[in-house]
Design a protein around this motif. Structure first.
Motif, mmCIF file in Angstrom:
data_model
loop_
_atom_site.group_PDB
_atom_site.id
_atom_site.type_symbol
_atom_site.label_atom_id
_atom_site.label_comp_id
_atom_site.label_asym_id
_atom_site.label_seq_id
_atom_site.Cartn_x
_atom_site.Cartn_y
_atom_site.Cartn_z
ATOM 1 N N SER A 56 0.809 -1.229 0.000
ATOM 2 C CA SER A 56 0.000 0.000 0.000
ATOM 3 C C SER A 56 0.836 1.269 0.000
ATOM 4 O O SER A 56 0.285 2.367 0.035
ATOM 5 C CB SER A 56 -0.951 0.003 1.205
ATOM 6 N N SER A 66 0.175 -4.032 6.019
ATOM 7 C CA SER A 66 0.484 -5.008 7.068
ATOM 8 C C SER A 66 1.094 -4.325 8.285
ATOM 9 O O SER A 66 1.552 -3.177 8.202
ATOM 10 C CB SER A 66 1.489 -6.022 6.503
ATOM 11 N N GLY A 91 1.460 6.254 10.675
ATOM 12 C CA GLY A 91 0.629 6.900 11.678
ATOM 13 C C GLY A 91 -0.220 8.000 11.094
ATOM 14 O O GLY A 91 -0.246 8.215 9.882
ATOM 15 N N HIS A 138 -10.790 10.228 1.627
ATOM 16 C CA HIS A 138 -9.768 9.492 0.863
ATOM 17 C C HIS A 138 -10.416 8.636 -0.214
ATOM 18 O O HIS A 138 -11.579 8.270 -0.098
ATOM 19 C CB HIS A 138 -8.977 8.554 1.801
ATOM 20 N N MET A 187 7.230 4.415 -2.039
ATOM 21 C CA MET A 187 8.518 3.882 -2.504
ATOM 22 C C MET A 187 8.395 3.295 -3.909
ATOM 23 O O MET A 187 7.326 2.859 -4.306
ATOM 24 C CB MET A 187 9.038 2.764 -1.635
HETATM 25 C C1 LIG Z 1 -5.697 4.948 1.029
HETATM 26 C C2 LIG Z 1 -4.369 4.957 1.800
HETATM 27 C C3 LIG Z 1 -4.269 5.641 2.995
HETATM 28 C C4 LIG Z 1 -3.057 5.675 3.703
HETATM 29 N N1 LIG Z 1 -2.997 6.362 4.890
HETATM 30 C C5 LIG Z 1 -1.842 6.363 5.592
HETATM 31 C C6 LIG Z 1 -1.742 7.069 6.838
HETATM 32 O O1 LIG Z 1 -2.692 7.682 7.318
HETATM 33 N N2 LIG Z 1 -0.559 7.037 7.489
HETATM 34 C C7 LIG Z 1 0.542 6.361 6.993
HETATM 35 O O2 LIG Z 1 1.594 6.360 7.650
HETATM 36 N N3 LIG Z 1 0.466 5.699 5.836
HETATM 37 C C8 LIG Z 1 -0.685 5.676 5.113
HETATM 38 N N4 LIG Z 1 -0.742 5.009 3.920
HETATM 39 C C9 LIG Z 1 0.462 4.362 3.365
HETATM 40 C C10 LIG Z 1 0.603 2.868 3.720
HETATM 41 O O3 LIG Z 1 -0.648 2.305 3.966
HETATM 42 C C11 LIG Z 1 1.500 2.662 4.929
HETATM 43 O O4 LIG Z 1 2.770 3.176 4.682
HETATM 44 C C12 LIG Z 1 1.593 1.163 5.304
HETATM 45 O O5 LIG Z 1 2.076 1.080 6.614
HETATM 46 C C13 LIG Z 1 2.486 0.366 4.368
HETATM 47 O O6 LIG Z 1 2.390 -1.007 4.746
HETATM 48 P P1 LIG Z 1 2.446 -2.176 3.676
HETATM 49 O O7 LIG Z 1 2.411 -3.465 4.411
HETATM 50 O O8 LIG Z 1 1.404 -1.998 2.641
HETATM 51 O O9 LIG Z 1 3.904 -1.946 3.072
HETATM 52 P P2 LIG Z 1 4.370 -2.202 1.549
HETATM 53 O O10 LIG Z 1 3.772 -1.154 0.682
HETATM 54 O O11 LIG Z 1 4.172 -3.616 1.170
HETATM 55 O O12 LIG Z 1 5.931 -1.927 1.681
HETATM 56 C C14 LIG Z 1 6.418 -0.646 2.002
HETATM 57 C C15 LIG Z 1 7.871 -0.788 2.493
HETATM 58 O O13 LIG Z 1 7.848 -1.524 3.716
HETATM 59 C C16 LIG Z 1 8.724 -2.639 3.612
HETATM 60 N N5 LIG Z 1 8.132 -3.742 4.379
HETATM 61 C C17 LIG Z 1 6.859 -4.228 4.295
HETATM 62 N N6 LIG Z 1 6.710 -5.263 5.149
HETATM 63 C C18 LIG Z 1 7.918 -5.420 5.767
HETATM 64 C C19 LIG Z 1 8.401 -6.333 6.748
HETATM 65 N N7 LIG Z 1 7.624 -7.305 7.271
HETATM 66 N N8 LIG Z 1 9.692 -6.216 7.122
HETATM 67 C C20 LIG Z 1 10.514 -5.255 6.617
HETATM 68 N N9 LIG Z 1 10.106 -4.375 5.687
HETATM 69 C C21 LIG Z 1 8.809 -4.464 5.275
HETATM 70 C C22 LIG Z 1 8.785 -2.973 2.136
HETATM 71 O O14 LIG Z 1 9.976 -3.679 1.824
HETATM 72 C C23 LIG Z 1 8.745 -1.585 1.522
HETATM 73 O O15 LIG Z 1 10.051 -1.032 1.511
HETATM 74 C C24 LIG Z 1 -1.941 4.970 3.197
HETATM 75 C C25 LIG Z 1 -2.044 4.254 1.997
HETATM 76 C C26 LIG Z 1 -3.256 4.240 1.303
HETATM 77 C C27 LIG Z 1 -3.362 3.439 0.040
#
Ligand SMILES: Cc1cc2nc3c(=O)[nH]c(=O)nc-3n(C[C@H](O)[C@H](O)[C@H](O)COP(=O)(O)OP(=O)(O)OC[C@H]3O[C@@H](n4cnc5c(N)ncnc54)[C@H](O)[C@@H]3O)c2cc1C
Length: 332
Positions: A71, A131, A141, A218, A316
């Motif tokens: 995400s 996740s 956050g 959003h 990213m």
């Molecule tokens: C509609 C929408 C709203 C959002 N609102 C917010 C918000 O309010 N606040 C906010 O902070 N973010 C927000 N985000 C961004 C995003 O959801 C966050 O950054 C989220 O925490 C990313 O998690 P992910 O598991 O999808 O990571 P990914 O997108 O899968 O990966 C992102 C990075 O994290 C690393 N990563 C993932 N899992 C691991 C692991 N287990 N160990 C080590 N590295 C790992 C990956 O290698 C990559 O570099 C939003 C996104 C969307 C689409």
């Protein structure tokens, strides 16, 4: 009939076991729905499988990438030449107000499980997709709160899969949307968070309230694909007359600057600035990573010209980054 020399697929399959896929389209694994195929892909459901996958890639000198909920990710149109390991470790164990959770667990699902156990402290984050591991990686956050402040320790593995260790929260140097993992990568396997006792009815109400706010402001990423805020809010210290700070932080929201530059509705191909929020890009159909990067360049150039400041990407990029000419954006 002669023997066939085992190829990379055979050797990965032997090390990882079931679930290895070839040429897996990564757009199916990101909320932006953009990106070409990964040469190899596996969703690792246990710590052993995830560590084995990283180790096998290392032994085969194959680049690897750890994926969470996808995400916060824009994937190259060419995809990724290597092994993508999706963290699908989802076990949760409660011990009073302390909880150990697999880093592949869906963050919202986990917040709801904590609510079922009358544990408060994360409801503010309801609606952040992805996740638990992805949240810790970027210290996700909102409203001036973040997951790092609830983290006690995490069990991690080195990117080569050779060493598993448990690191205290202080190791991670959590900052605004930042952790040490961005400089010293580790795969997060599981983590321990400390929450507090609360009233499930009040926690549920806060979760519903936060989800409703997001529904209004959003894009619904399952319907309108997006990676959320595209640029980071401005570093603390940046001030311009009349510009407000984000709630709970001393940072000017990037969206305010982008609005001042009339970015809402700009479009390159199918990449578009969301009509209700100037710092959110959406995929209005078949956007390519190239469309998204070209649109982002135009937005950066406008802000640079008006405010003399360089916006920094929060989303990213995975894969080979193409060089992008600032194509002409049109208003939708
Ligand atoms: C509609 C929408 C709203 C959002 N609102 C917010 C918000 O309010 N606040 C906010 O902070 N973010 C927000 N985000 C961004 C995003 O959801 C966050 O950054 C989220 O925490 C990313 O998690 P992910 O598991 O999808 O990571 P990914 O997108 O899968 O990966 C992102 C990075 O994290 C690393 N990563 C993932 N899992 C691991 C692991 N287990 N160990 C080590 N590295 C790992 C990956 O290698 C990559 O570099 C939003 C996104 C969307 C689409």
């Amino acid at each position: 009939m002669g023997f066939r020399t085992p190829g990379i697929g055979d050797r990965l399959r032997a090390a990882i076991g079931e679930g290895l896929r070839a040429q897996e389209p990564l757009r199916h694994h990101t909320t932006f729905r953009v990106g070409g195929p990964a040469d190899w892909f596996v969703a690792a459901r246990s710590q052993d499988q995830l560590v084995a996958a990283l180790r096998a890639a290392h032994d085969l000198e194959l680049p690897s990438f750890l994926l969470g909920g996808g995400s916060n990710l824009l994937v190259s149109d060419e995809g990724f030449r290597g092994l993508v390991v999706k963290n699908a470790i989802e076990d949760v164990a409660f011990d009073g107000a302390t909880v150990q959770v697999g880093c592949g667990a869906d963050y919202l699902g986990f917040i709801e499980r904590c609510c079922d156990q009358a544990l408060a402290g994360l409801a503010y984050a309801a609606g952040i997709p992805g996740s638990v591991g992805g949240a810790i990686y970027g210290n996700a956050g909102c409203y001036g709160q973040d997951i790092g402040s609830r983290t006690v320790e995490c069990t991690v593995c080195t990117p080569d899969g050779l060493r598993v260790e448990t690191l205290a929260a202080s190791w991670f140097e959590f900052g605004y949307r930042d952790s040490r993992l961005k400089r010293e990568p580790r795969a997060l396997l599981s983590c321990v968070l400390r929450l507090e006792r609360g009233d499930p009815a009040l926690i549920t109400a806060e979760i519903e309230e936060k989800l409703e706010i997001r529904r209004v402001k959003h894009p619904q990423w399952r319907i309108e694909p997006t990676a959320g805020s595209y640029f980071k809010n401005l570093p603390s210290g940046f001030e311009a007359p009349g510009l407000p700070f984000s709630p709970g932080t001393r940072r000017v929201p990037a969206g305010v600057l982008l609005d001042a530059c009339e970015c809402r509705g700009l479009r390159v191909g199918d990449a578009m600035v969301f009509a209700k929020h100037a710092n959110i890009l959406v995929n209005a159909g078949r956007a390519t990573a190239h469309d998204v990067l070209a649109l982002a360049e135009i937005m950066k150039a406008r802000v640079r010209a008006k405010f003399g400041v360089e916006l920094e990407e929060e989303v990213m990029f995975l894969g080979e980054r193409p060089s992008v000419s600032t194509a002409t954006a049109r208003s939708a």
